[in-house]
Write a protein that holds these residues in place. Sequence first.
Motif, PDB file in Angstrom:
ATOM      1  N   LYS A 110      -1.533  -8.488  -5.608  1.00 31.10           N
ATOM      2  CA  LYS A 110      -0.195  -8.686  -6.156  1.00 31.10           C
ATOM      3  C   LYS A 110       0.829  -7.968  -5.291  1.00 31.10           C
ATOM      4  O   LYS A 110       0.505  -7.050  -4.540  1.00 31.10           O
ATOM      5  N   GLY A 111       2.080  -8.405  -5.427  1.00 34.85           N
ATOM      6  CA  GLY A 111       3.122  -7.754  -4.659  1.00 34.85           C
ATOM      7  C   GLY A 111       4.466  -8.399  -4.841  1.00 34.85           C
ATOM      8  O   GLY A 111       4.710  -9.115  -5.801  1.00 34.85           O
ATOM      9  N   ARG A 112       5.338  -8.150  -3.882  1.00 34.38           N
ATOM     10  CA  ARG A 112       6.696  -8.682  -3.929  1.00 34.38           C
ATOM     11  C   ARG A 112       7.120  -9.049  -2.504  1.00 34.38           C
ATOM     12  O   ARG A 112       6.618  -8.463  -1.537  1.00 34.38           O
ATOM     13  N   LEU A 113       8.021  -9.989  -2.387  1.00 27.84           N
ATOM     14  CA  LEU A 113       8.440 -10.414  -1.062  1.00 27.84           C
ATOM     15  C   LEU A 113       9.913 -10.788  -1.046  1.00 27.84           C
ATOM     16  O   LEU A 113      10.510 -11.133  -2.070  1.00 27.84           O
ATOM     17  N   SER A 114      10.476 -10.707   0.139  1.00 22.81           N
ATOM     18  CA  SER A 114      11.844 -11.156   0.390  1.00 22.81           C
ATOM     19  C   SER A 114      11.827 -11.942   1.687  1.00 22.81           C
ATOM     20  O   SER A 114      11.130 -11.569   2.643  1.00 22.81           O
ATOM     21  N   PHE A 115      12.587 -13.024   1.723  1.00 26.57           N
ATOM     22  CA  PHE A 115      12.619 -13.877   2.908  1.00 26.57           C
ATOM     23  C   PHE A 115      14.047 -14.311   3.191  1.00 26.57           C
ATOM     24  O   PHE A 115      14.849 -14.509   2.285  1.00 26.57           O
ATOM     25  N   GLN A 116      14.360 -14.437   4.477  1.00 18.67           N
ATOM     26  CA  GLN A 116      15.671 -14.940   4.877  1.00 18.67           C
ATOM     27  C   GLN A 116      15.513 -15.806   6.115  1.00 18.67           C
ATOM     28  O   GLN A 116      14.807 -15.434   7.061  1.00 18.67           O
ATOM     29  N   LYS A 117      16.147 -16.973   6.101  1.00 20.71           N
ATOM     30  CA  LYS A 117      16.072 -17.862   7.263  1.00 20.71           C
ATOM     31  C   LYS A 117      16.707 -17.209   8.484  1.00 20.71           C
ATOM     32  O   LYS A 117      17.660 -16.446   8.350  1.00 20.71           O
ATOM     33  N   PRO A 118      16.182 -17.507   9.693  1.00 15.90           N
ATOM     34  CA  PRO A 118      15.120 -18.485   9.900  1.00 15.90           C
ATOM     35  C   PRO A 118      13.708 -17.907   9.845  1.00 15.90           C
ATOM     36  O   PRO A 118      12.759 -18.620   9.574  1.00 15.90           O
ATOM     37  N   ASN A 119      13.531 -16.621  10.105  1.00 19.44           N
ATOM     38  CA  ASN A 119      12.170 -16.088  10.180  1.00 19.44           C
ATOM     39  C   ASN A 119      12.107 -14.593   9.890  1.00 19.44           C
ATOM     40  O   ASN A 119      11.430 -13.832  10.579  1.00 19.44           O
ATOM     41  N   LEU A 120      12.819 -14.159   8.847  1.00 19.76           N
ATOM     42  CA  LEU A 120      12.785 -12.764   8.427  1.00 19.76           C
ATOM     43  C   LEU A 120      11.995 -12.664   7.128  1.00 19.76           C
ATOM     44  O   LEU A 120      12.240 -13.397   6.179  1.00 19.76           O
ATOM     45  N   LEU A 121      11.044 -11.745   7.092  1.00 21.83           N
ATOM     46  CA  LEU A 121      10.174 -11.620   5.921  1.00 21.83           C
ATOM     47  C   LEU A 121       9.792 -10.167   5.681  1.00 21.83           C
ATOM     48  O   LEU A 121       9.544  -9.409   6.626  1.00 21.83           O
ATOM     49  N   ARG A 122       9.758  -9.784   4.407  1.00 22.73           N
ATOM     50  CA  ARG A 122       9.179  -8.505   3.995  1.00 22.73           C
ATOM     51  C   ARG A 122       8.248  -8.794   2.831  1.00 22.73           C
ATOM     52  O   ARG A 122       8.694  -9.295   1.790  1.00 22.73           O
ATOM     53  N   GLN A 123       6.976  -8.504   3.003  1.00 22.84           N
ATOM     54  CA  GLN A 123       5.972  -8.811   1.988  1.00 22.84           C
ATOM     55  C   GLN A 123       5.173  -7.535   1.702  1.00 22.84           C
ATOM     56  O   GLN A 123       4.486  -7.013   2.580  1.00 22.84           O
ATOM     57  N   GLU A 124       5.300  -7.037   0.480  1.00 28.76           N
ATOM     58  CA  GLU A 124       4.642  -5.789   0.092  1.00 28.76           C
ATOM     59  C   GLU A 124       3.507  -6.072  -0.895  1.00 28.76           C
ATOM     60  O   GLU A 124       3.728  -6.678  -1.945  1.00 28.76           O
ATOM     61  N   TYR A 125       2.301  -5.625  -0.539  1.00 29.81           N
ATOM     62  CA  TYR A 125       1.167  -5.687  -1.455  1.00 29.81           C
ATOM     63  C   TYR A 125       1.065  -4.343  -2.164  1.00 29.81           C
ATOM     64  O   TYR A 125       1.252  -3.282  -1.549  1.00 29.81           O
ATOM     65  N   VAL A 126       0.770  -4.392  -3.465  1.00 30.54           N
ATOM     66  CA  VAL A 126       0.746  -3.153  -4.245  1.00 30.54           C
ATOM     67  C   VAL A 126      -0.578  -3.003  -4.988  1.00 30.54           C
ATOM     68  O   VAL A 126      -1.313  -3.981  -5.185  1.00 30.54           O
ATOM     69  N   ASP A 127      -0.849  -1.782  -5.395  1.00 28.77           N
ATOM     70  CA  ASP A 127      -2.026  -1.487  -6.209  1.00 28.77           C
ATOM     71  C   ASP A 127      -1.785  -2.026  -7.617  1.00 28.77           C
ATOM     72  O   ASP A 127      -0.820  -1.623  -8.272  1.00 28.77           O
ATOM     73  N   PRO A 128      -2.625  -2.972  -8.100  1.00 30.77           N
ATOM     74  CA  PRO A 128      -2.415  -3.538  -9.442  1.00 30.77           C
ATOM     75  C   PRO A 128      -2.335  -2.488 -10.542  1.00 30.77           C
ATOM     76  O   PRO A 128      -1.608  -2.652 -11.518  1.00 30.77           O
ATOM     77  N   ALA A 129      -3.074  -1.385 -10.368  1.00 32.42           N
ATOM     78  CA  ALA A 129      -3.076  -0.325 -11.372  1.00 32.42           C
ATOM     79  C   ALA A 129      -1.846   0.563 -11.267  1.00 32.42           C
ATOM     80  O   ALA A 129      -1.466   1.234 -12.224  1.00 32.42           O
ATOM     81  N   ASN A 130      -1.208   0.562 -10.095  1.00 34.21           N
ATOM     82  CA  ASN A 130      -0.026   1.384  -9.868  1.00 34.21           C
ATOM     83  C   ASN A 130       0.917   0.631  -8.928  1.00 34.21           C
ATOM     84  O   ASN A 130       0.882   0.812  -7.708  1.00 34.21           O
ATOM     85  N   PRO A 131       1.776  -0.237  -9.478  1.00 38.32           N
ATOM     86  CA  PRO A 131       2.652  -1.082  -8.658  1.00 38.32           C
ATOM     87  C   PRO A 131       3.576  -0.324  -7.714  1.00 38.32           C
ATOM     88  O   PRO A 131       4.121  -0.917  -6.779  1.00 38.32           O
ATOM     89  N   GLU A 132       3.769   0.956  -7.944  1.00 34.48           N
ATOM     90  CA  GLU A 132       4.622   1.728  -7.048  1.00 34.48           C
ATOM     91  C   GLU A 132       3.881   2.140  -5.778  1.00 34.48           C
ATOM     92  O   GLU A 132       4.503   2.610  -4.822  1.00 34.48           O
ATOM     93  N   ASN A 133       2.558   1.955  -5.765  1.00 37.31           N
ATOM     94  CA  ASN A 133       1.739   2.337  -4.619  1.00 37.31           C
ATOM     95  C   ASN A 133       1.530   1.134  -3.713  1.00 37.31           C
ATOM     96  O   ASN A 133       0.798   0.213  -4.048  1.00 37.31           O
ATOM     97  N   MET A 134       2.168   1.123  -2.550  1.00 34.70           N
ATOM     98  CA  MET A 134       2.049   0.015  -1.617  1.00 34.70           C
ATOM     99  C   MET A 134       0.750   0.130  -0.827  1.00 34.70           C
ATOM    100  O   MET A 134       0.448   1.178  -0.251  1.00 34.70           O
ATOM    101  N   THR A 135      -0.013  -0.947  -0.773  1.00 35.02           N
ATOM    102  CA  THR A 135      -1.291  -0.941  -0.054  1.00 35.02           C
ATOM    103  C   THR A 135      -1.202  -1.636   1.300  1.00 35.02           C
ATOM    104  O   THR A 135      -1.995  -1.358   2.188  1.00 35.02           O
ATOM    105  N   GLN A 136      -0.233  -2.526   1.458  1.00 34.94           N
ATOM    106  CA  GLN A 136      -0.033  -3.189   2.748  1.00 34.94           C
ATOM    107  C   GLN A 136       1.404  -3.678   2.831  1.00 34.94           C
ATOM    108  O   GLN A 136       1.990  -4.092   1.837  1.00 34.94           O
ATOM    109  N   LEU A 137       1.956  -3.627   4.039  1.00 37.74           N
ATOM    110  CA  LEU A 137       3.317  -4.088   4.278  1.00 37.74           C
ATOM    111  C   LEU A 137       3.326  -5.042   5.469  1.00 37.74           C
ATOM    112  O   LEU A 137       2.791  -4.716   6.535  1.00 37.74           O
ATOM    113  N   ILE A 138       3.897  -6.221   5.289  1.00 32.52           N
ATOM    114  CA  ILE A 138       4.060  -7.187   6.368  1.00 32.52           C
ATOM    115  C   ILE A 138       5.554  -7.411   6.566  1.00 32.52           C
ATOM    116  O   ILE A 138       6.275  -7.705   5.610  1.00 32.52           O
TER     117      ILE A 138
END
Length: 231
Positions: free
Chosen positions: A63-91
């Motif tokens: 699970k996680g959250r993402l933001s995107f903006q054209k043409p090719n900007l992306l921020r995708q954060e994966y989080v710990d399901p048990a603790n959503p404030e703990n980021m496990t991976q960032l793209i």
Amino acid sequence: MKKSLLQGISIFALLMLVFLDTASALDAKEIVGNFREKYKSVKSFSADFEQTTIVAGRKRIAKGRLSFQKPNLLRQEYVDPANPENMTQLIVADGKKLWSYTPLINQITKQNLVQDESRMELLPGFGNSIENIEKNYSLSLVADELAEKSGSHLVELIPKNADMSKTMFDVLRIWIRDVDSAPTQFMYKDQKNELTFVLSFKNMKINPKLDEETFKFEPPKGVQIITVPDQ
């Protein structure tokens, strides 16, 4: 998961950005035609997501959250399901490079984003074929009783050229909500590699104002950086 699909998933966000005009009598070509037109008006997108990956019968949910903006900007954060404030991976895609940071192993991979327009991932798996979807893919509406009860349509796309599926997917399905014509779920199938990938969204926002800092990435000190060679 194949590299091309991984990058497609990361830059894929464009496919999430679709608003479609629905009518009482819809067919797949009508939906895709509306998608192509509505896509042009979308500048940015944000959402919470749930990602299910099944490889050879083994399921993994993230699970996680993402933001995107054209043409090719992306921020995708994966989080710990048990603790959503703990980021496990960032793209992060900053327009020139794609960064993937995994804090647990203190490692970053980076690669150049494709700048050749003929190879740009405008949609996950589509490459630059958004203008020729009907030519390159067989389109159909698929009966889905559960989706229909919840007020959605399910569209299936299958590559017409067998060679296309070697680097992309065998089947792509998109669930589209009737009330506001927003895509809420996507499913990829790569039968050769026994891979099924499902991505669903909640709390979607179309054309939100995004801070430019959202798409900047500065590697933390002491982190191992691996450079992925260009294809």
